[in-house]
Scaffold this motif. Structure first.
Motif, PDB file in Angstrom:
ATOM      1  N   LEU A 163       0.847  -1.187   0.000  1.00 22.00           N
ATOM      2  CA  LEU A 163       0.000   0.000   0.000  1.00 22.00           C
ATOM      3  C   LEU A 163       0.884   1.240   0.000  1.00 22.00           C
ATOM      4  O   LEU A 163       1.884   1.294   0.710  1.00 22.00           O
ATOM      5  N   ARG A 164       0.488   2.221  -0.797  1.00 22.14           N
ATOM      6  CA  ARG A 164       1.221   3.487  -0.872  1.00 22.14           C
ATOM      7  C   ARG A 164       0.237   4.629  -0.829  1.00 22.14           C
ATOM      8  O   ARG A 164      -0.868   4.540  -1.374  1.00 22.14           O
ATOM      9  N   PHE A 165       0.659   5.722  -0.195  1.00 17.90           N
ATOM     10  CA  PHE A 165      -0.151   6.922  -0.240  1.00 17.90           C
ATOM     11  C   PHE A 165      -0.095   7.494  -1.652  1.00 17.90           C
ATOM     12  O   PHE A 165       0.940   7.432  -2.308  1.00 17.90           O
ATOM     13  N   ALA A 166      -1.206   8.037  -2.084  1.00 16.15           N
ATOM     14  CA  ALA A 166      -1.296   8.640  -3.412  1.00 16.15           C
ATOM     15  C   ALA A 166      -2.061   9.953  -3.296  1.00 16.15           C
ATOM     16  O   ALA A 166      -2.952  10.098  -2.455  1.00 16.15           O
ATOM     17  N   ILE A 167      -1.710  10.897  -4.134  1.00 22.06           N
ATOM     18  CA  ILE A 167      -2.368  12.199  -4.154  1.00 22.06           C
ATOM     19  C   ILE A 167      -2.997  12.390  -5.523  1.00 22.06           C
ATOM     20  O   ILE A 167      -2.347  12.158  -6.549  1.00 22.06           O
ATOM     21  N   ALA A 168      -4.264  12.769  -5.510  1.00 20.18           N
ATOM     22  CA  ALA A 168      -5.007  12.975  -6.758  1.00 20.18           C
ATOM     23  C   ALA A 168      -5.800  14.280  -6.665  1.00 20.18           C
ATOM     24  O   ALA A 168      -6.047  14.772  -5.565  1.00 20.18           O
ATOM     25  N   PRO A 169      -6.214  14.806  -7.811  1.00 19.00           N
ATOM     26  CA  PRO A 169      -7.059  16.007  -7.781  1.00 19.00           C
ATOM     27  C   PRO A 169      -8.419  15.684  -7.155  1.00 19.00           C
ATOM     28  O   PRO A 169      -8.926  14.571  -7.302  1.00 19.00           O
ATOM     29  N   GLN A 170      -8.999  16.636  -6.454  1.00 14.80           N
ATOM     30  CA  GLN A 170     -10.353  16.463  -5.941  1.00 14.80           C
ATOM     31  C   GLN A 170     -11.329  16.519  -7.100  1.00 14.80           C
ATOM     32  O   GLN A 170     -11.165  17.290  -8.022  1.00 14.80           O
ATOM     33  N   GLN A 171     -12.331  15.658  -7.026  1.00 14.78           N
ATOM     34  CA  GLN A 171     -13.377  15.641  -8.040  1.00 14.78           C
ATOM     35  C   GLN A 171     -14.547  16.468  -7.522  1.00 14.78           C
ATOM     36  O   GLN A 171     -15.041  16.210  -6.424  1.00 14.78           O
ATOM     37  N   PRO A 172     -15.019  17.435  -8.287  1.00 10.48           N
ATOM     38  CA  PRO A 172     -16.158  18.243  -7.820  1.00 10.48           C
ATOM     39  C   PRO A 172     -17.360  17.362  -7.504  1.00 10.48           C
ATOM     40  O   PRO A 172     -17.701  16.461  -8.277  1.00 10.48           O
ATOM     41  N   GLY A 173     -17.951  17.572  -6.334  1.00 11.21           N
ATOM     42  CA  GLY A 173     -19.143  16.835  -5.946  1.00 11.21           C
ATOM     43  C   GLY A 173     -18.900  15.409  -5.518  1.00 11.21           C
ATOM     44  O   GLY A 173     -19.839  14.652  -5.316  1.00 11.21           O
ATOM     45  N   ALA A 174     -17.627  15.006  -5.352  1.00 13.67           N
ATOM     46  CA  ALA A 174     -17.335  13.619  -4.995  1.00 13.67           C
ATOM     47  C   ALA A 174     -17.607  13.343  -3.529  1.00 13.67           C
ATOM     48  O   ALA A 174     -17.729  12.187  -3.126  1.00 13.67           O
ATOM     49  N   GLY A 175     -17.631  14.374  -2.687  1.00  9.85           N
ATOM     50  CA  GLY A 175     -17.904  14.180  -1.274  1.00  9.85           C
ATOM     51  C   GLY A 175     -16.780  13.547  -0.509  1.00  9.85           C
ATOM     52  O   GLY A 175     -16.993  12.965   0.533  1.00  9.85           O
ATOM     53  N   VAL A 176     -15.567  13.621  -0.990  1.00  7.00           N
ATOM     54  CA  VAL A 176     -14.425  13.028  -0.292  1.00  7.00           C
ATOM     55  C   VAL A 176     -13.866  14.021   0.671  1.00  7.00           C
ATOM     56  O   VAL A 176     -13.787  15.177   0.431  1.00  7.00           O
TER      57      VAL A 176
END
Length: 102
Positions: free
Chosen positions: A89-102
Motif C-alpha cells: 500500500l502506498r499513499f497517493a495524491i489525486a485532484p479532488q473531483q467536484p461533488g465527490a464528497g471526499v
C-alpha cells in the motif's frame, strides 16, 4: 483544503498506532523542496506553523508549502506492485473531483 479518503485515514491510524505516537500525533507532510516532491513522516506533534487537519481520530500536519500544494487534492491509499511480484500500500495524491464528497 486537502481531503482524506477513508482508506487513507485507516492507514494513518494504523501507522500512528504501530509507531506508538502520543495522543495528538499524526502524519506530517512537508515540502522542503517542492520541485523534489513531498516528504511524509510520522510526528508526535505538529510543527509551530503547521496546518492541522484532524477528525475521526486522525491528524495530518501540513507545512505551509505542502498546504498550498495540496489545497485542491485528495490523499488516498492505493495498491502498488513490488519488485518481488507482491503488493504494497502506498499513499497517493489525486485532484479532488467536484461533488465527490471526499
Amino acid at each position: 483544503m486537502l481531503a482524506i479518503t477513508d482508506l487513507a485515514a485507516e492507514a494513518i491510524k494504523t501507522l500512528t498506532t504501530d509507531a506508538e505516537l502520543p495522543e495528538g500525533g499524526g502524519l506530517r507532510i512537508a515540502a522542503p523542496n517542492p520541485d523534489q516532491g513531498l516528504e511524509l513522516t510520522l510526528a508526535g506533534q505538529p510543527a509551530q506553523d503547521d496546518v492541522v487537519l484532524s477528525g475521526d481520530g486522525v491528524s495530518v500536519f501540513l507545512d505551509a508549502t505542502a498546504a498550498a500544494v495540496l489545497d485542491d487534492k485528495v490523499l488516498d491509499v492505493q495498491q502498488a506492485p513490488t519488485a518481488d511480484g507482491g503488493q504494497e500500500l502506498r499513499f497517493a495524491i489525486a485532484p479532488q473531483q467536484p461533488g465527490a464528497g471526499v
